[in-house]
Motif scaffolding. Structure first.
Motif, mmCIF file in Angstrom:
data_model
loop_
_atom_site.group_PDB
_atom_site.id
_atom_site.type_symbol
_atom_site.label_atom_id
_atom_site.label_comp_id
_atom_site.label_asym_id
_atom_site.label_seq_id
_atom_site.Cartn_x
_atom_site.Cartn_y
_atom_site.Cartn_z
ATOM 1 N N SER A 33 0.823 -1.141 -0.137
ATOM 2 C CA SER A 33 0.065 0.021 0.045
ATOM 3 C C SER A 33 0.935 1.183 -0.114
ATOM 4 O O SER A 33 0.338 2.389 -0.002
ATOM 5 C CB SER A 33 -0.846 -0.052 1.267
ATOM 6 O OG SER A 33 -1.849 -1.029 1.129
ATOM 7 N N ALA A 66 -5.928 -5.655 6.445
ATOM 8 C CA ALA A 66 -6.317 -4.119 6.398
ATOM 9 C C ALA A 66 -5.715 -3.249 7.145
ATOM 10 O O ALA A 66 -5.405 -2.106 6.814
ATOM 11 C CB ALA A 66 -7.856 -4.320 6.822
ATOM 12 N N CYS A 69 -2.562 -2.254 5.212
ATOM 13 C CA CYS A 69 -2.934 -1.471 4.131
ATOM 14 C C CYS A 69 -2.890 0.084 4.749
ATOM 15 O O CYS A 69 -2.603 0.958 3.969
ATOM 16 C CB CYS A 69 -4.408 -1.622 3.606
ATOM 17 S SG CYS A 69 -4.106 -3.271 2.642
ATOM 18 N N SER A 73 -0.449 2.938 3.547
ATOM 19 C CA SER A 73 -1.077 4.179 2.894
ATOM 20 C C SER A 73 -0.796 5.599 3.494
ATOM 21 O O SER A 73 -0.811 6.688 2.682
ATOM 22 C CB SER A 73 -2.634 4.061 3.032
ATOM 23 O OG SER A 73 -2.748 2.827 1.993
ATOM 24 N N ILE A 117 -11.509 5.902 -3.395
ATOM 25 C CA ILE A 117 -10.877 5.167 -2.272
ATOM 26 C C ILE A 117 -11.259 3.981 -1.975
ATOM 27 O O ILE A 117 -10.495 3.025 -2.011
ATOM 28 C CB ILE A 117 -10.495 6.086 -0.990
ATOM 29 C CG1 ILE A 117 -9.515 7.292 -1.257
ATOM 30 C CG2 ILE A 117 -9.504 5.175 0.043
ATOM 31 C CD1 ILE A 117 -8.207 7.227 -1.619
ATOM 32 N N ARG A 121 -9.635 0.480 -3.639
ATOM 33 C CA ARG A 121 -9.017 -0.548 -2.906
ATOM 34 C C ARG A 121 -9.391 -2.185 -3.053
ATOM 35 O O ARG A 121 -8.705 -3.081 -2.566
ATOM 36 C CB ARG A 121 -9.362 -0.132 -1.310
ATOM 37 C CG ARG A 121 -8.672 0.709 -0.796
ATOM 38 C CD ARG A 121 -7.168 0.318 -0.347
ATOM 39 N NE ARG A 121 -6.335 1.815 0.139
ATOM 40 C CZ ARG A 121 -4.878 1.467 -0.051
ATOM 41 N NH1 ARG A 121 -4.125 0.344 -0.204
ATOM 42 N NH2 ARG A 121 -4.228 2.516 0.136
ATOM 43 N N ARG A 127 -5.016 -0.120 -6.397
ATOM 44 C CA ARG A 127 -4.971 0.007 -4.963
ATOM 45 C C ARG A 127 -3.674 0.040 -4.394
ATOM 46 O O ARG A 127 -3.579 0.971 -3.270
ATOM 47 C CB ARG A 127 -5.474 -1.549 -4.455
ATOM 48 C CG ARG A 127 -4.711 -2.728 -4.747
ATOM 49 C CD ARG A 127 -5.087 -3.985 -4.077
ATOM 50 N NE ARG A 127 -4.711 -3.838 -2.667
ATOM 51 C CZ ARG A 127 -5.392 -3.447 -1.568
ATOM 52 N NH1 ARG A 127 -6.571 -3.492 -1.655
ATOM 53 N NH2 ARG A 127 -4.782 -3.680 -0.453
ATOM 54 N N THR A 128 -2.410 -0.314 -5.178
ATOM 55 C CA THR A 128 -0.992 0.012 -4.535
ATOM 56 C C THR A 128 -1.004 1.563 -4.533
ATOM 57 O O THR A 128 0.003 1.929 -3.591
ATOM 58 C CB THR A 128 -0.285 -0.656 -5.565
ATOM 59 O OG1 THR A 128 -0.515 -2.045 -5.474
ATOM 60 C CG2 THR A 128 1.123 -0.552 -5.316
ATOM 61 N N THR A 148 -10.179 3.640 3.442
ATOM 62 C CA THR A 148 -9.115 2.635 3.274
ATOM 63 C C THR A 148 -9.046 1.409 3.750
ATOM 64 O O THR A 148 -8.907 0.229 3.185
ATOM 65 C CB THR A 148 -7.543 3.231 3.539
ATOM 66 O OG1 THR A 148 -7.411 4.345 2.690
ATOM 67 C CG2 THR A 148 -6.495 2.268 3.280
ATOM 68 N N GLY A 151 -12.358 -0.928 2.452
ATOM 69 C CA GLY A 151 -12.121 -1.317 1.046
ATOM 70 C C GLY A 151 -11.117 -2.317 1.318
ATOM 71 O O GLY A 151 -11.291 -3.556 0.606
ATOM 72 N N SER A 152 -10.030 -2.272 1.947
ATOM 73 C CA SER A 152 -8.791 -3.449 2.025
ATOM 74 C C SER A 152 -9.479 -4.429 2.902
ATOM 75 O O SER A 152 -8.837 -5.501 2.593
ATOM 76 C CB SER A 152 -7.763 -2.542 3.023
ATOM 77 O OG SER A 152 -7.243 -1.304 2.033
ATOM 78 N N TRP A 155 -11.259 -6.492 0.391
ATOM 79 C CA TRP A 155 -10.190 -7.102 -0.455
ATOM 80 C C TRP A 155 -9.507 -8.161 0.226
ATOM 81 O O TRP A 155 -9.474 -9.366 -0.428
ATOM 82 C CB TRP A 155 -9.534 -6.144 -1.078
ATOM 83 C CG TRP A 155 -8.101 -6.596 -1.839
ATOM 84 C CD1 TRP A 155 -6.943 -6.873 -1.418
ATOM 85 C CD2 TRP A 155 -8.195 -7.006 -3.213
ATOM 86 N NE1 TRP A 155 -6.031 -7.329 -2.444
ATOM 87 C CE2 TRP A 155 -6.942 -7.161 -3.634
ATOM 88 C CE3 TRP A 155 -9.181 -6.670 -4.108
ATOM 89 C CZ2 TRP A 155 -6.659 -7.483 -5.049
ATOM 90 C CZ3 TRP A 155 -8.888 -7.047 -5.559
ATOM 91 C CH2 TRP A 155 -7.641 -7.441 -6.004
#
Length: 207
Positions: A33, A66, A69, A73, A117, A121, A127-128, A148, A151-152, A155
């Motif tokens: 991230s 998460a 991430c 971020s 955002i 993600r 997302r990166t 963030t 969404g993370s 994922w």
């Protein structure tokens, strides 16, 4: 060559998670991230495989991913917020980023920042790097962290669940994600060609 590189990265990811557990997952996802293209498509499914073996728990690995991430971020966000705009305004033309691109990013993040955002993600590759433009646009930090993380979490949970379900068929999963990265490379090449053409067209129209 690409296959060999992916294999080396995958091997390092597996050793890191096997050794450090939840901490390794958080570390690897933080790296991914922070604008460093470390594939979460290998990180989280292998974590899911360890859920299958009983070494870890599904929600544990999802939360670790998460949290990682969010941690990764934040520096990427502040890099964009404090220095990113100046660097892009001064040197952006050398990496095909124009003033028009900055203005467009400002407008999009001002109007749809939270949605971008969250959705970003959930998208490979995007997302990166999504934290950096969020920082340039000075998106509200608490909301940036919330979206963030949300969404993370989705994922990470989805990829870990896939790895858990495949279980003993991990080797077939590994092959699948190797092929997946080739698809990403092709899509990225098409996008790069489109972006270069769009950039020079924009420059030409403003001169």
């Amino acid at each position: 060559m690409l296959e060999k590189l992916i294999g080396l990265v995958a091997g390092w990811i597996i050793v890191t998670i096997s050794t450090l557990g939840y901490g390794g997952i958080a570390l690897l996802m933080a790296i991914e991230s922070a604008c460093i293209p470390l594939p979460s498509e290998i990180i989280m499914p292998f974590a899911g495989y360890l859920v299958f073996t009983g070494d870890l728990t599904l929600w544990g690995v999802a939360l670790a991913g998460a949290v990682g991430c969010v941690i990764g971020s934040i520096p990427a966000y502040y890099l964009g917020a404090y220095g990113g705009r100046t660097l892009i305004e001064k040197y952006g033309k050398w990496v095909l980023i124009s003033h028009h691109d900055l203005q467009f990013a400002d407008k999009v993040f001002a109007k749809h920042g939270e949605v971008i955002i969250f959705i970003g993600r959930l998208l490979p590759v995007v997302r990166t790097f999504i934290a950096f433009p969020a920082g340039i646009a000075r998106m509200n930090m608490p909301r940036f962290v919330i979206y963030t993380f949300t969404g993370s979490l989705i994922w990470c949970a989805a990829l870990a669940y896939a790895g858990m379900k495949l279980g003993e068929h991990w080797k077939s999963l590994e092959v699948y994600f190797h092929e997946f990265h080739y698809v990403i490379a092709v899509v990225g090449l098409v996008f790069a060609v489109w972006y270069v053409r769009r950039h020079f067209k924009s420059v030409k129209e403003t001169t």
